[in-house]
Design a protein around this motif. Structure first.
Motif, PDB file in Angstrom:
ATOM      1  N   LEU A 231       0.837  -1.206   0.000  1.00 38.62           N
ATOM      2  CA  LEU A 231       0.000   0.000   0.000  1.00 38.62           C
ATOM      3  C   LEU A 231       0.873   1.258   0.000  1.00 38.62           C
ATOM      4  O   LEU A 231       0.603   2.221  -0.721  1.00 38.62           O
ATOM      5  N   LEU A 232       1.946   1.213   0.814  1.00 43.09           N
ATOM      6  CA  LEU A 232       2.841   2.377   0.892  1.00 43.09           C
ATOM      7  C   LEU A 232       3.520   2.616  -0.451  1.00 43.09           C
ATOM      8  O   LEU A 232       3.623   3.760  -0.941  1.00 43.09           O
ATOM      9  N   LYS A 233       3.929   1.519  -1.083  1.00 41.29           N
ATOM     10  CA  LYS A 233       4.611   1.653  -2.374  1.00 41.29           C
ATOM     11  C   LYS A 233       3.667   2.241  -3.426  1.00 41.29           C
ATOM     12  O   LYS A 233       4.036   3.162  -4.171  1.00 41.29           O
ATOM     13  N   VAL A 256       0.685   8.380   2.257  1.00 39.65           N
ATOM     14  CA  VAL A 256       2.115   8.059   2.482  1.00 39.65           C
ATOM     15  C   VAL A 256       2.484   8.358   3.933  1.00 39.65           C
ATOM     16  O   VAL A 256       3.097   7.539   4.635  1.00 39.65           O
ATOM     17  N   ILE A 257       2.089   9.542   4.427  1.00 40.30           N
ATOM     18  CA  ILE A 257       2.443   9.909   5.808  1.00 40.30           C
ATOM     19  C   ILE A 257       1.704   9.018   6.804  1.00 40.30           C
ATOM     20  O   ILE A 257       2.286   8.551   7.793  1.00 40.30           O
ATOM     21  N   LEU A 258       0.424   8.719   6.523  1.00 36.37           N
ATOM     22  CA  LEU A 258      -0.353   7.892   7.454  1.00 36.37           C
ATOM     23  C   LEU A 258       0.247   6.486   7.562  1.00 36.37           C
ATOM     24  O   LEU A 258       0.437   5.959   8.668  1.00 36.37           O
ATOM     25  N   PHE A 259       0.531   5.867   6.403  1.00 35.23           N
ATOM     26  CA  PHE A 259       1.078   4.496   6.424  1.00 35.23           C
ATOM     27  C   PHE A 259       2.462   4.488   7.091  1.00 35.23           C
ATOM     28  O   PHE A 259       2.792   3.577   7.862  1.00 35.23           O
ATOM     29  N   THR A 260       3.281   5.494   6.766  1.00 36.31           N
ATOM     30  CA  THR A 260       4.621   5.550   7.377  1.00 36.31           C
ATOM     31  C   THR A 260       4.490   5.677   8.894  1.00 36.31           C
ATOM     32  O   THR A 260       5.210   5.024   9.657  1.00 36.31           O
ATOM     33  N   ARG A 261       3.531   6.538   9.321  1.00 41.87           N
ATOM     34  CA  ARG A 261       3.337   6.741  10.772  1.00 41.87           C
ATOM     35  C   ARG A 261       2.938   5.428  11.446  1.00 41.87           C
ATOM     36  O   ARG A 261       3.392   5.111  12.554  1.00 41.87           O
ATOM     37  N   ALA A 262       2.088   4.613  10.739  1.00 43.31           N
ATOM     38  CA  ALA A 262       1.640   3.345  11.332  1.00 43.31           C
ATOM     39  C   ALA A 262       2.795   2.344  11.425  1.00 43.31           C
ATOM     40  O   ALA A 262       2.863   1.541  12.358  1.00 43.31           O
ATOM     41  N   MET A 263       3.734   2.411  10.468  1.00 39.89           N
ATOM     42  CA  MET A 263       4.780   1.384  10.378  1.00 39.89           C
ATOM     43  C   MET A 263       6.074   1.794  11.068  1.00 39.89           C
ATOM     44  O   MET A 263       6.920   0.954  11.358  1.00 39.89           O
ATOM     45  N   VAL A 307       4.928  17.610  -5.409  1.00 43.68           N
ATOM     46  CA  VAL A 307       5.057  16.479  -4.462  1.00 43.68           C
ATOM     47  C   VAL A 307       5.397  17.004  -3.073  1.00 43.68           C
ATOM     48  O   VAL A 307       4.837  16.561  -2.061  1.00 43.68           O
ATOM     49  N   LEU A 308       6.306  17.978  -3.014  1.00 47.33           N
ATOM     50  CA  LEU A 308       6.644  18.586  -1.717  1.00 47.33           C
ATOM     51  C   LEU A 308       5.393  19.168  -1.056  1.00 47.33           C
ATOM     52  O   LEU A 308       5.170  19.003   0.149  1.00 47.33           O
ATOM     53  N   LEU A 309       4.585  19.819  -1.866  1.00 48.09           N
ATOM     54  CA  LEU A 309       3.364  20.439  -1.343  1.00 48.09           C
ATOM     55  C   LEU A 309       2.439  19.377  -0.758  1.00 48.09           C
ATOM     56  O   LEU A 309       1.922  19.531   0.360  1.00 48.09           O
ATOM     57  N   PHE A 310       2.247  18.264  -1.514  1.00 48.56           N
ATOM     58  CA  PHE A 310       1.320  17.228  -1.040  1.00 48.56           C
ATOM     59  C   PHE A 310       1.869  16.532   0.207  1.00 48.56           C
ATOM     60  O   PHE A 310       1.102  16.129   1.078  1.00 48.56           O
ATOM     61  N   LEU A 311       3.191  16.411   0.274  1.00 47.87           N
ATOM     62  CA  LEU A 311       3.790  15.810   1.482  1.00 47.87           C
ATOM     63  C   LEU A 311       3.592  16.717   2.698  1.00 47.87           C
ATOM     64  O   LEU A 311       3.300  16.257   3.803  1.00 47.87           O
ATOM     65  N   CYS A 312       3.774  18.025   2.489  1.00 48.34           N
ATOM     66  CA  CYS A 312       3.536  18.976   3.586  1.00 48.34           C
ATOM     67  C   CYS A 312       2.098  18.853   4.082  1.00 48.34           C
ATOM     68  O   CYS A 312       1.826  18.825   5.281  1.00 48.34           O
ATOM     69  N   HIS A 313       1.167  18.765   3.112  1.00 48.85           N
ATOM     70  CA  HIS A 313      -0.243  18.624   3.468  1.00 48.85           C
ATOM     71  C   HIS A 313      -0.453  17.365   4.290  1.00 48.85           C
ATOM     72  O   HIS A 313      -1.135  17.360   5.331  1.00 48.85           O
ATOM     73  N   GLY A 314       0.187  16.253   3.813  1.00 50.88           N
ATOM     74  CA  GLY A 314       0.059  14.979   4.528  1.00 50.88           C
ATOM     75  C   GLY A 314       0.566  15.096   5.955  1.00 50.88           C
ATOM     76  O   GLY A 314      -0.080  14.642   6.908  1.00 50.88           O
TER      77      GLY A 314
END
Length: 1948
Positions: A231-233, A256-263, A307-314
């Motif tokens: 899912l993360l990939k 991406v941020i949610l899955f990373t936070r869980a793992m 991508v940077l923007l969407f990561l910041c949002h995440g």
């Protein structure tokens, strides 16, 4: 009162399959109700809402069952069925939610069973393998996790299976999407499925965290871990994939941020990982291997900005920011995100990403607020108002608060609001009021101009922080300033929101501070009193927007203020009734009452019964001269808070008065408001009538009836019925012949509202129905509206007839139907372009008639028996097919004729009319349910072929090199020779030899027309052959061209309609589609050919209209090859432009003709929410072509590119998508302007103009320098950052060319464009230090531009410098500029440089002196320094300076200073030395010493005008009583002026005299209106004893302008001072002066001269008559004749206004005096002038004439002492009152006998019927486009009917008879003669003359009614029995019953 449609909830019922039904039937018991039988009953219901009720009974039943029911197989079976049912229901079906909430109450013992059933169903769902069915499974998973315990338990049990399904679905959808590239519709669907899949995955991890808690799953081998990695990939891949929709990418960023936070472990290290990701500082050492393998793409140093923007949002949305739970790492991440976002803000310019960025910034401020709750001192310091991050955020706010996108503006406001809260939380313990950050912000914001939208929302946020009172202490005038801004609609909403915030906050502050209600008066003074002043005196726009936006908010905040408003306004309403331009107290009162009633703050009946507002007051409002007051008064009656409030009798009577006088409004907005308000009234009648019917039925509930209605319900219903009938009578009555377009539009629109509002379902009691009042005459009236020249009238009449078609057709007999059909066919081939539109509406109406086939079409076409027998075919389809077939047969035949001679076609049967009718017929047919499919397919094929044939005949003309001037009508061989080449281009299509050489047309055409008459079958020949033959001969170039381009237009629209209306048939699956893919492709190629080759603008613009219909259809069709067509066409045309092939047929002139249209249509077809790939590709290509690197290449591609770019920047449909390319466009246009080729420069200029509009908005003010279409430098360069270095570099290049020592005329081409852009920018106090885009570097370059040798460039640099210098920097800049000026002893003096510098000084000083800084000490000090420095360079204003232009420029600076210093005198600033110097400059000037006549040198006039202005500005100061009376030596020096006014008036140069005269006139007007400005009292002394000089000038002045000005001054002077001096100065007595001035009107050759001479003569006459001087009758008659001449038909508006002004001035003395001073005929002649002016087409003239009635009514009120008289009235009411006043005056003067005869002559009119009919016939033939008399306002029958009404009243009141009067007999004979003549003319007209000869028919109808009315009155006057005239009796009786004109006598 808002009319809302009731929203009906749609619930789809569910069905069970036979297995489920069998299962339930097995357990159901008939005798008792158990669960199975309940479900069975539920399944048998077919109504979703009933099923919902049924499902709600399940739980109570289950709860009643005993404990052992868990083992009952029936319960298990039912739960299985319920599970299957739940998963089968759609996600939006309300049944699903009801079922879930019911099952949430499942008893504990059944829970296990329920979970088993649901797990079983869910397992089945998860087996789905079809990608297109995944969406249903995903929706079910999402529903299960949303507050549904059974669903969540099922997912827990199947956690791994669900994870596997989600993992698989993401991969499958991605793969399917890759396969369908290019198929927009499928891809869009897949994108949305993908989005849901990602969201469900996130939901699963968030909602079922306990399933993945603990470490068991964190082994690399574990299934859950592997799924999570997958899912993360996938999420990472989606995030990096720029081809996906932005919403998918954004959601992937969250995932991406949610899955990373869980793992991720340890959790406290997560913020550091995210920080490193964002900053690109990832070190492999500390990063887990699973993260690198799944998110490797994110670990690179350079991530794309989006991508940077969407990561910041995440990170902001998915991490926990509350109370600083992430510690120091979290704080660092928060600050890192801010710096990343702020750096992105200067990079991301695409609208969707920029919007996303602003939203993420707003989320960041919320996260920062949450983090600050932890109280971390470090974070507080980093986020205080003075910190770097907050500074940069403020900069972002200032550059985006005026952004064109609403979403960004809204987010910017949120960011600012949160930012203030952030600062507040960092200064806990300190007060906001004293905080320096807040104080600085308030000061900065208040110093901004009010046109900055961001100022309002920001001040609103600050008010909430520091309170209104603190802001008002800085400036008490803020409320008034904001109200002043509200005349601009774009600012009004912002201003009203700010005011609301302020007064609400202020009220709250007062209620807390003061115990008693003593504060209310203070509150009213601040917020209500200024509002009332503006409502009474403000201009139209300002008052309208204040009423719309501000008043409702004020009343909502404090409803008690209404009483205060009414009290204040009522007191002055009678005295201040308003005017045509201001509302007055009465208008303000109406507005306040209307707003209050519509918002429920008052009951109208209460205020009327309490006497607060009288009926007369509302009546005056309803006929007020100011249209908006009428609308407010109508709104007061129509708008209520409750839609069922009963309409009182009083309201109905008032509305009838309104409808008498207001339907003829020329303003479209007023008409729309009238229609909208009356619609609300009709809805009220309809709704309240339903309540009354119910009351009538429930007699027992009689007490529910409102107190206000004491009447019985049936009585009120009868009143409603009578009222609606009288309204309809009035509306049909005004549709008389010759009624104006506004009247027809209003009447038809209101009738349409009535038809819609009162059309309720059958069976419901109905108070009124429109078809009850329809008769055959009214149907005929509506059909005649088709003949109107305005299409909107045709549309309304057609719509109304369609609603009434059953009744309408009942009144149409077969003869009438045949006539109408014949008329339609004739009109369809008329040479008048607008006739075919009428034909189309007639045919579209007739096709609904069942008998059309038998009555009409039988004569034209053979019957198709099959079609007739087929009863399932609808009438409309059958008739439409037949009509189209008939039109097609005709047009095909005409095309054959046109091939032989295009000229014949143009003159006799232009084919476009037929095609227009075909398109019209197709457009109103619904193609979804056709029966005769095969016939239609054949028809479509024939139509397409016909289109191509017609196009082939006419296209050579519109594609020739000179389509506008085609046929040489000249016999001169030379001029014919010039056109030979063009004729050869066209020749092949025409079989006669016309196009080979020029001819004389007359004989040639005669032969042709004879041939043609023989060839064409009779059935198609127009009934009006006689007229046609003449037309055939007089064919003109214009006719041929019109025939051709209109044919092209109609063919394009027909083909477009065929593409748009007909469903596309794909080759793979044959369907009912009527058009094949091949046909669509051919049509596309046809459009391409014509758009790229037509040269006539009309032809390619309309081909574009058809092509757009095609391109809009292509993306939606299911054939892949068709969907790809736009892309292929676009590539082809771009390639053709690039190739620049010499054989190319593309048109490089005419702004590239149709090419930009072609490309626009292709780009506009892209789906709005797509990635706009075509636009990106096209813009990239065009910009590279528009800025070629290699100069040697051909310029044609560059010209095309510039022209296409211009069209794209102007295209509003591309919206914000085009903004990222604006900077490149500016560069292309500036660089193109330097090209040596004219075509490139021309196209660059046009492109530049389009870009300026695109950037700064459409120009909203005439003032070039208004700040409305400007931007701050910060905002401009932040939106277009690449322009900063470009413009700076260009400016540097330009100024380097100006530095050469030799002053040669060497101008850089782009200087002008650069100064134009820079002049649109201005500095803002908000341009902070954080921005790298400072405005300062531009200043030295702009100053150097002032040295240009080109005058206009120097002027522009002067203006352009102002925006770049901050107000506080002005004195320093001005001083440095002045110091740069040379001294008189300098060797090298360059006058151009001096001139440029002085212009810059002038503009800087002007902005400085007009700023509001002049009370500060710095200002006074700066001003003193400037004056001192100016003194050192004073030689430039004197004779030492040989250049008069620079002398004038220096004097202009002094004039401006002296004008302003005169104003500052009162503030204690004396400047004695300055005035002394000014006197010295004047005394040494040429004005004093005189100018040798030989020395006429350049700039002399300019210099003389400047020095004169200086004298005019200095004289009031020197003549001031304070200066004269002052004892100081300095003052005495000033008090001796070196020049007098008289001296200047004798100057030989008229320019000097004119300036002085203008000044005298201004001073005189100020004196007369007592508006002498402070410090200008000296003016009064200057005006003494000027009469002699002026009188002498009047006789001797040779310059026309000066002469008019002298007369105007004399006109404005008091004649008591002027007349005594005429004897000695010009040797004339008053009577001679009067004769002289009347003669001037005759001999003057200019309008201005005539006007002022007449006004002066009229003033003299009034003065002499009032003072009992004798004036000879001859002179008075001449004066009356002149006024009549001024009121003539074709006179200019100024002359008509002058006549109205004169008539108003003589009203009291001559028009309504007790005695007849002028004699009856002359006085009535003047009254006739008033009547004529009241019917003028020009509103200004009518308003001016209505003031005559105002004076008369006011006199009547004061003399008779009546309580209330209508005074300020609109023109229709004024006309009615005028006739009434004249009739009253005749009685008062005792002149009834003579007067009535004169009025009867007015009634009869002076029309010469024979002459009129001849001229109209000529006009109809002569002008191709002339629509006859287009009537915009005046209606002859209105004034005829009003006059006859008053005459009849007068006769009945006075019992007047004139049996033996000779004059009466003469009138009678004239009337009867005219009556007979009209009868002859009417008989001579062809059948259906209302369509074929509309103008003549209308004129006869009007004259007929005039004569009828006249004869009726004559009959009354001859009423003694002996003298009855039998002819008269007979004629009146016959005419009133005559059928031919019966439709016109409705309104008698």
């Amino acid at each position: 009162m808002v009319l809302k449609k009731k929203k009906e909830t749609q619930v789809d019922a569910f069905f069970l399959d036979h297995h489920q039904l069998e299962k339930l039937q097995k357990f159901s018991k008939a005798e008792e109700s158990n669960l199975a039988s309940l479900l069975l009953h539920c399944a048998q219901l077919r109504n979703g809402i009933q099923q919902i009720q049924c499902i709600k009974q399940i739980m109570p039943l289950l709860k009643k069952m005993d404990q052992n029911s868990a083992c009952d197989p029936m319960v298990k079976a039912c739960l299985d069925v319920l599970g299957e049912m739940y998963f089968s229901l759609g996600v939006k079906n309300p049944l699903k939610k009801v079922l879930a909430s019911s099952l949430n109450g499942l008893p504990e013992e059944l829970m296990m069973l329920g979970v088993q059933s649901f797990v079983c169903c869910l397992r089945e769902e998860l087996k789905t393998t079809d990608v297109y069915l995944y969406r249903k499974v995903l929706d079910n998973l999402a529903s299960c996790m949303e507050d549904f315990s059974l669903g969540r338990a099922s997912i827990k049990n199947l956690f791994e299976e669900v994870l596997r399904f989600l993992q698989k679905s993401l991969l499958d959808i991605q793969e399917e999407n890759r396969k369908n590239v290019g198929n927009c519709i499928v891809q869009t669907q897949l994108m949305h499925d993908l989005l849901i899949a990602i969201k469900v995955s996130m939901m699963l991890i968030q909602k079922l965290q306990e399933n993945i808690q603990g470490n068991l799953w964190k082994h690399n081998e574990s299934f859950v871990w592997q799924c999570m990695c997958s899912l993360l990939k996938s999420s990472t891949n989606f995030l990096m994939d720029a081809t996906l929709l932005q919403t998918v990418q954004t959601t992937s960023g969250l995932a991406v941020i949610l899955f990373t936070r869980a793992m991720y472990e340890p959790a406290e290290e997560l913020p550091s990982l995210v920080s490193d990701l964002l900053l690109g500082t990832m070190k492999d050492a500390g990063v887990p291997a699973w993260f690198v393998s799944n998110c490797g793409a994110l670990c690179t140093a350079e991530l794309p900005d989006s991508v940077l923007l969407f990561l910041c949002h995440g990170a902001l949305a998915m991490l926990d920011w509350k109370n600083g739970s992430m510690g120091e790492n979290g704080e660092k991440l928060l600050l890192d995100i801010a710096s990343v976002l702020l750096s992105l803000s200067s990079e991301l310019k695409e609208s969707s990403v920029a919007t996303c960025l602003s939203r993420v910034l707003a989320i960041w401020t919320n996260s920062a607020l949450a983090a600050l709750a932890s109280g971390s001192p470090n974070l507080k310091m980093k986020l205080s108002g003075n910190s770097d991050i907050i500074g940069k955020l403020l900069e972002y706010i200032y550059t985006h608060w005026d952004h064109p996108l609403d979403a960004i503006r809204h987010q910017t406001k949120l960011i600012f609001k949160n930012l203030l809260q952030i600062h507040q939380s960092t200064i806990t313990g300190c007060s906001e009021e004293s905080d320096p950050f807040f104080s600085r912000l308030i000061k900065h914001l208040l110093s901004l101009d009010w046109h900055v939208k961001g100022k309002y929302s920001s001040l609103g946020c600050l008010v909430e922080c520091v309170g209104t009172e603190n802001i008002l202490q800085l400036d008490r005038t803020i409320p008034v300033q904001i109200l002043d801004v509200m005349n601009d609609q774009s600012l009004a909403p912002y201003a009203s929101d700010l005011l609301e915030t302020m007064f609400t906050n202020h009220k709250a502050h007062f209620t807390l501070s003061f115990q008693e209600s003593t504060w209310i008066d203070r509150w009213h003074n601040i917020w209500v009193s200024p509002l009332l002043v503006i409502l009474c005196e403000g201009d139209h726009d300002q008052t309208t927007y204040i009423i719309d936006y501000y008043l409702p908010k004020l009343l909502k905040c404090n409803p008690d203020s209404l009483g205060y408003m009414i009290r204040i306004l009522q007191a002055s309403a009678d005295a201040n009734l308003g005017s045509c331009s201001t509302r007055g107290a009465l208008g303000a009162l109406m507005a306040c009452l209307r707003t209050a009633r519509s918002h429920g703050h008052l009951q109208l009946s209460n205020i009327m019964s309490s006497g607060l507002v009288s009926t007369e007051c509302i009546k005056q409002g309803l006929v007020h001269q100011h249209s908006q007051v009428c609308i407010d008064a109508l709104g007061l009656l129509c708008e209520t808070h409750r839609t069922t409030e009963i309409v009182s009798m009083e309201e109905m009577q008032l509305i009838q008065i309104f409808m008498m006088y207001n339907l003829n409004s020329q303003s479209p907005s007023v008409r729309q408001q009238i229609v909208s308000l009356l619609r609300k009234l009709f809805c009220r009648i309809q709704d309240s009538s339903q309540v009354l019917y119910k009351l009538e039925q429930n007699k027992t509930k009689q007490e529910l009836l409102e107190n206000s209605t004491t009447m019985h319900p049936l009585g009120i219903l009868q009143q409603y019925k009578d009222f609606m009938s009288s309204v309809c009578d009035r509306l049909f009555e005004v549709l008389f012949p010759g009624s104006s377009h506004p009247t027809r539009f209003s009447a038809l629109s209101i009738l349409e509202s009535i038809a819609e509002v009162f059309s309720v379902p059958k069976g419901q009691a109905q108070v009124f129905q429109l078809d009850q009042v329809i008769d055959s005459a009214r149907v005929q009236t509506l059909i005649q509206c088709f003949a109107s020249t305005f299409e909107e009238v045709k549309v309304l009449a057609f719509g109304l007839l369609m609603k009434l078609r059953d009744v309408a057709f009942n009144f149409q007999d077969s003869g009438n139907l045949d006539l109408l059909f014949q008329a339609a066919m004739d009109l369809s081939t008329s040479t008048k372009p607008y006739d075919c539109v009428t034909a189309s509406y007639l045919l579209n109406f007739l096709v609904h008639h069942k008998g059309l086939q038998h009555v009409c079409l039988g004569k034209w076409l053979e019957h198709n028996a099959q079609v007739d027998e087929n009863t399932s075919v609808s009438t409309v389809e059958k008739n439409t097919l037949a009509v189209i077939k008939l039109l097609l047969v005709n047009v095909e035949e005409e095309i054959l004729q046109a091939k032989k001679s295009l000229l014949q076609a143009a003159a006799s049967f232009p084919m476009y009319g037929r095609v227009h009718c075909i398109t019209g017929a197709l457009q109103q047919l619904s193609f979804n349910n056709l029966t005769l499919v095969s016939e239609w397919k054949e028809m479509v094929t024939r139509l397409i072929l016909m289109s191509y044939k017609l196009s082939a005949v006419v296209s050579p003309v519109v594609q020739s090199s000179s389509p506008e001037g085609l046929i040489p009508m000249d016999t001169d061989p030379e001029s014919a020779g010039h056109l030979q080449m063009i004729l050869n281009e066209i020749q092949p299509q025409d079989t006669n030899d016309y196009f080979i050489q020029a001819k004389i047309l007359k004989e040639h055409c005669k032969e042709e027309s004879e041939k043609l008459a023989d060839q064409r079958p009779m059935k198609n020949t127009c009934t009006e052959m006689g007229g046609k033959e003449r037309q055939m001969c007089d064919v003109t170039a214009q006719m041929v061209l019109v025939c051709c381009w209109r044919s092209m237009k109609e063919v394009s629209l027909l083909l477009g309609t065929l593409c748009k209306l007909l469903p596309s048939q794909t080759t793979s699956e044959p369907s009912n589609g009527l058009i094949t893919e091949e046909q669509v492709k051919n049509i596309g190629d046809y459009f391409k050919h014509h758009l790229l080759q037509s040269r006539h603008r009309g032809a390619f613009e309309l081909a574009y209209a058809g092509f757009v219909q095609l391109t809009e259809m292509l993306p939606r069709c299911n054939s892949e090859s068709l969907r790809k067509m736009p892309e292929q066409w676009l590539s082809c045309v771009l390639e053709e432009i690039k190739a620049c092939d010499p054989s190319s047929t593309l048109c490089a002139t005419r702004r590239s003709a149709g090419i930009p249209f072609y490309i626009q249509a292709l780009l506009a077809s892209e789906p709005k929410k797509s990635k706009t790939d075509l636009l990106k590709m096209t813009m990239k290509e065009l910009i590279s072509l528009a800025t070629p690197l290699n100069e040697s290449l051909s310029v044609i591609p560059q010209v095309h590119a510039l022209n296409i770019l211009r069209a794209l920047y102007r295209d509003t449909r591309l919206g914000e998508n085009i903004m990222p390319y604006v900077a490149d466009g500016i560069k292309a246009s500036v660089l193109g302007f330097m090209s040596p080729v004219w075509a490139v420069r021309n196209s660059s200029t046009l492109l530049f103009s389009a870009l300026i509009t695109r950037i700064f908005g459409v120009k909203r003010e005439k003032d070039e320098n208004s700040k409305k279409n400007r931007m701050t430098g910060g905002e401009f360069f932040s939106r277009f950052p690449s322009l900063y270095p470009f413009l700076l570099k260009q400016l540097e290049v330009v100024t380097n060319t100006l530095n050469s020592e030799v002053e040669e005329l060497k101008v850089h081409p782009s200087l002008f464009l650069l100064l134009l852009i820079l002049g649109r920018l201005y500095p803002s106090p908000m341009d902070g230090t954080h921005s790298a885009l400072s405005m300062a570097p531009f200043v030295p370059f702009i100053i150097r531009c002032g040295h240009s040798p080109v005058y206009r460039c120097r002027e522009m640099s002067g203006r352009a410098l102002v925006p770049f210098v901050m107000v506080n920097e002005v004195p320093r800049t001005v001083l440095s500029l002045l110091e740069g000026l040379p001294d008189s002893t300098s060797h090298c003096i360059r006058q151009n440089s001096i001139h440029g510098t002085l212009l810059q000084v002038f503009h800087l000083l002007q902005s400085y002196l007009e700023s509001k800084q002049f009370l500060s000490l710095d200002f006074q000090r700066g001003l003193t320094d400037i004056i001192t420095c100016l003194g050192t360079k004073l030689w430039l204003a004197k004779r030492l300076n040989p250049c008069l232009v620079t002398r004038a420029a220096y004097l202009d600076v002094l004039v401006m200073l002296s004008t302003h210093l005169g104003k500052f005198k009162k503030q204690g600033m004396q400047f004695h030395e300055f005035w002394e110097e000014m006197n010295r400059v004047i005394s040494e000037s040429e004005l004093v010493s005189g100018i040798p006549s030989s020395s006429v040198v350049p700039g002399l006039i300019q210099y003389l005008q400047s020095i004169t202005k200086l004298v005019i500005s200095v004289l009031p100061v020197t003549a001031d009583p304070d200066t004269q009376g002052s004892g100081s030596a300095a003052a005495k020096k000033i008090a001796k002026p070196s020049l007098s006014i008289a001296h200047l008036l004798h100057c030989e140069f008229h320019e000097v005299r004119l300036l002085v005269l203008e000044a005298i006139l201004l001073w005189l007007k100020q004196k007369n209106s007592k508006q002498i400005a402070e410090g200008r009292e000296g003016v009064l002394c200057l005006l003494i004893d000027l009469e002699d000089t002026l009188l002498t000038m009047a006789l001797k002045e040779t310059n026309h302008e000066c002469f008019c000005m002298v007369l105007e001054i004399l006109y404005n002077m008091d004649l008591r001072n002027v007349l005594p001096k005429t004897e000695c100065s010009i040797k004339m007595d008053p009577n001679e002066l009067l004769t002289w001035s009347l003669n001037l009107v005759d001999i003057s050759n200019s309008t201005e001269g005539q006007i002022i001479a007449l006004k002066f003569a009229s003033k003299l006459i009034i003065h002499l008559l009032q003072n009992h001087h004798q004036i000879s009758e001859e002179v008075l008659k001449k004066w009356v004749q002149l006024i009549l001449y001024f009121c003539g038909d074709e006179q200019e508006t100024e002359m008509l206004l002058a006549a109205a002004e004169v008539l108003k001035s003589v009203t009291s003395l001559l028009l309504i005096s007790e005695k007849l001073i002028l004699g009856l005929s002359d006085t009535l002649a003047l009254w006739k002038c008033v009547v004529l002016l009241l019917q003028n087409e020009d509103l200004v003239v009518r308003d001016a004439a209505a003031e005559v009635i105002q004076v008369a009514q006011s006199e009547k009120k004061s003399s008779e002492g009546t309580e209330f008289a209508l005074r300020i009235v609109n023109a229709p009411m004024a006309l009615d009152l005028a006739f009434g006043i004249v009739c009253e005056l005749l009685q008062r003067w005792g002149e009834i006998h003579a007067g009535v005869l004169i009025l009867l002559e007015w009634l009869l009119g002076d029309s010469d019927l024979q002459r009129d009919s001849e001229t109209s016939a000529l006009e109809e033939d002569d002008y191709l486009f002339d629509k006859g008399e287009v009537n915009f306002w005046a209606e002859k029958l209105t004034h005829v009917r009003q006059l006859s009404k008053h005459l009849l009243q007068l006769i009945s009141v006075t019992h007047l008879t004139l049996p033996h009067h000779r004059e009466l007999k003469r009138l009678l004979i004239t009337a009867l003669d005219q009556a007979q003549l009209i009868e002859q003319h009417l008989r001579a007209l062809p059948p259906a003359p209302e369509f074929s000869r509309t103008a003549e028919f209308t004129r006869l109808a009007i004259q007929n009614e005039r004569i009828l009315l006249c004869l009726k009155i004559l009959n009354l006057l001859k009423s003694d029995d002996t003298c009855k005239n039998e002819n008269l009796e007979k004629y009146v009786t016959k005419s009133s019953s005559s059928g031919s004109m019966h439709t016109f006598s409705q309104g008698d």
